[in-house]
Design a protein around this motif. Structure first.
Motif, PDB file in Angstrom:
ATOM      1  N   ASP A  76     -39.452  38.338 148.031  1.00 58.25           N
ATOM      2  CA  ASP A  76     -39.613  38.888 149.384  1.00 58.25           C
ATOM      3  C   ASP A  76     -38.284  39.265 150.036  1.00 58.25           C
ATOM      4  OD1 ASP A  76     -42.293  38.541 149.037  1.00 58.25           O
ATOM      5  OD2 ASP A  76     -42.547  36.979 150.556  1.00 58.25           O
ATOM      6  N   ALA A  77     -37.298  38.373 149.963  1.00 60.80           N
ATOM      7  CA  ALA A  77     -36.019  38.610 150.639  1.00 60.80           C
ATOM      8  C   ALA A  77     -35.253  39.787 150.034  1.00 60.80           C
ATOM      9  CB  ALA A  77     -35.156  37.351 150.590  1.00 60.80           C
ATOM     10  N   LEU A  78     -35.654  40.210 148.827  1.00 58.46           N
ATOM     11  CA  LEU A  78     -34.982  41.332 148.161  1.00 58.46           C
ATOM     12  C   LEU A  78     -35.882  42.571 148.139  1.00 58.46           C
ATOM     13  CD1 LEU A  78     -33.363  39.407 145.154  1.00 58.46           C
ATOM     14  CD2 LEU A  78     -32.328  39.987 147.365  1.00 58.46           C
ATOM     15  N   GLN A 104     -27.410  35.076 142.627  1.00 57.17           N
ATOM     16  CA  GLN A 104     -26.262  35.572 143.388  1.00 57.17           C
ATOM     17  C   GLN A 104     -26.739  36.363 144.607  1.00 57.17           C
ATOM     18  OE1 GLN A 104     -23.693  38.001 140.913  1.00 57.17           O
ATOM     19  NE2 GLN A 104     -22.829  39.002 142.701  1.00 57.17           N
ATOM     20  N   LYS A 105     -27.737  37.224 144.409  1.00 58.71           N
ATOM     21  CA  LYS A 105     -28.254  38.037 145.522  1.00 58.71           C
ATOM     22  C   LYS A 105     -28.967  37.182 146.569  1.00 58.71           C
ATOM     23  CE  LYS A 105     -28.693  42.629 143.557  1.00 58.71           C
ATOM     24  NZ  LYS A 105     -29.546  43.815 143.538  1.00 58.71           N
ATOM     25  N   LEU A 106     -29.499  36.021 146.144  1.00 62.75           N
ATOM     26  CA  LEU A 106     -30.230  35.150 147.072  1.00 62.75           C
ATOM     27  C   LEU A 106     -29.354  34.079 147.718  1.00 62.75           C
ATOM     28  CD1 LEU A 106     -33.663  34.533 145.285  1.00 62.75           C
ATOM     29  CD2 LEU A 106     -33.253  35.766 147.421  1.00 62.75           C
ATOM     30  N   GLU A 107     -28.073  34.055 147.355  1.00 66.66           N
ATOM     31  CA  GLU A 107     -27.175  33.025 147.888  1.00 66.66           C
ATOM     32  C   GLU A 107     -27.197  33.041 149.415  1.00 66.66           C
ATOM     33  OE1 GLU A 107     -22.635  32.176 147.048  1.00 66.66           O
ATOM     34  OE2 GLU A 107     -23.801  32.472 145.190  1.00 66.66           O
ATOM     35  N   GLY A 108     -27.416  31.865 150.004  1.00 62.67           N
ATOM     36  CA  GLY A 108     -27.444  31.736 151.456  1.00 62.67           C
ATOM     37  C   GLY A 108     -28.746  32.198 152.103  1.00 62.67           C
ATOM     38  N   GLU A 109     -29.675  32.688 151.308  1.00 62.65           N
ATOM     39  CA  GLU A 109     -30.958  33.191 151.829  1.00 62.65           C
ATOM     40  C   GLU A 109     -31.947  32.029 151.954  1.00 62.65           C
ATOM     41  OE1 GLU A 109     -33.673  35.122 153.471  1.00 62.65           O
ATOM     42  OE2 GLU A 109     -32.025  36.426 152.849  1.00 62.65           O
ATOM     43  N   GLU A 110     -32.541  31.906 153.131  1.00 67.76           N
ATOM     44  CA  GLU A 110     -33.513  30.818 153.339  1.00 67.76           C
ATOM     45  C   GLU A 110     -34.901  31.186 152.807  1.00 67.76           C
ATOM     46  OE1 GLU A 110     -33.654  28.974 157.207  1.00 67.76           O
ATOM     47  OE2 GLU A 110     -31.462  29.099 157.377  1.00 67.76           O
ATOM     48  N   LYS A 113     -39.399  32.918 149.050  1.00 67.18           N
ATOM     49  CA  LYS A 113     -40.754  33.249 148.594  1.00 67.18           C
ATOM     50  C   LYS A 113     -40.726  34.364 147.550  1.00 67.18           C
ATOM     51  CE  LYS A 113     -44.526  33.426 150.979  1.00 67.18           C
ATOM     52  NZ  LYS A 113     -45.184  32.588 149.994  1.00 67.18           N
ATOM     53  N   ALA A 114     -41.556  34.182 146.517  1.00 63.71           N
ATOM     54  CA  ALA A 114     -41.614  35.162 145.433  1.00 63.71           C
ATOM     55  C   ALA A 114     -42.972  35.069 144.755  1.00 63.71           C
ATOM     56  CB  ALA A 114     -40.499  34.888 144.428  1.00 63.71           C
ATOM     57  N   ARG A 115     -43.239  36.043 143.924  1.00 63.10           N
ATOM     58  CA  ARG A 115     -44.475  35.996 143.140  1.00 63.10           C
ATOM     59  C   ARG A 115     -44.229  36.680 141.801  1.00 63.10           C
ATOM     60  NH1 ARG A 115     -44.076  38.993 146.744  1.00 63.10           N
ATOM     61  NH2 ARG A 115     -44.826  37.420 148.185  1.00 63.10           N
TER      62      ARG A 115
END
Length: 192
Positions: A76-78, A104-110, A113-115
C-alpha cells in the motif's frame, strides 16, 4: 478431458506447491517436459494479462490444455509496488536483492499493509477461465524463516505471528494467494 495439464512454468517451487494441492488428480507437465524452451513474454500491465499470455502461448503453439499464473506483492505505502514486477523488482530475479530494495523503500514507513495476489488463466479447448486469490498481510522489517521463496521471509499474513517462510508448505498452501486461486482451479476442473 485428459488428466494431463501443462503448467506454464519452470519454477520448481510453484510446481511443487500446485502439485501438492492437486493431490494426484492431474498430471502436471512443465514447459521443459513439452519442449517449450522459449521465454514466454510477460509484457502485460496486470496479473490477468500476464497469466493469459502464458496459457494462450502454450495452447496456440503446442495445442495443449494449459494454465499459467502470475502473482506478486502489492504494498500500500508504495502505491501497489512491486506488483507485476515482483519477480524482477531490483532489475534481477534475485530474491534477496528484491527484498533488500523493498525494505529500503519502506524504511521509516509505518503503513506496512500489503497483499499477495495470484491470477490463474486456464485455457481448455480454446476457452479461457480465470481464477484469482488474495491474501492480506504486512511487511516485516526483517527476514524471518527459511522456507518458501520470493518475499515469503518478510510477508506476515493477517491473523498470524509468523511469515510465509516460517510455515510448512501445507500451512502456506491453506491460506496463500496461489493456494486460494488453485483451489478455485481444482474445483472447476473436478466439475468439468
Amino acid at each position: 478431458m485428459s488428466n494431463k495439464l501443462v503448467f506454464a512454468t519452470n519454477n520448481l517451487h510453484k510446481l511443487e506447491e500446485v502439485s501438492a494441492m492437486l493431490n494426484g488428480a492431474f498430471e502436471l507437465l512443465t514447459l521443459n517436459q513439452i519442449g517449450c524452451n522459449e521465454d514466454i513474454p510477460e509484457t502485460g500491465d496486470t496479473f490477468i494479462e500476464n497469466a493469459g499470455q502464458k496459457s494462450w502461448y502454450v495452447y496456440s503453439n503446442f495445442g495443449l490444455n494449459c494454465f499459467g499464473d502470475d502473482s506478486g506483492l502489492e504494498v500500500d505505502a508504495l502505491n501497489g509496488e512491486p506488483g507485476v514486477y515482483s519477480a524482477r523488482y531490483s532489475g534481477t530475479r534475485d530474491h534477496d536483492k528484491n527484498i533488500d530494495l523493498l525494505l529500503q523503500k519502506l524504511e521509516g514507513e509505518e503503513n506496512r499493509k500489503a497483499r499477495f495476489k495470484a491470477v490463474i488463466s486456464l485455457v481448455i479447448d480454446g476457452v479461457e477461465q480465470l481464477f484469482e486469490g488474495t491474501v492480506e498481510g504486512s511487511i516485516r522489517a526483517e527476514r524471518s524463516g527459511t522456507d518458501g521463496f520470493g518475499y515469503d521471509p518478510i510477508f506476515q499474513p493477517d491473523g498470524y505471528s509468523i511469515t510465509f517462510a516460517e510455515m510448512s508448505m501445507d500451512e502456506k498452501n491453506a491460506i496463500s494467494h496461489r493456494g486460494r486461486a488453485v483451489e478455485k482451479l481444482v474445483a472447476f476442473l473436478k466439475n468439468s
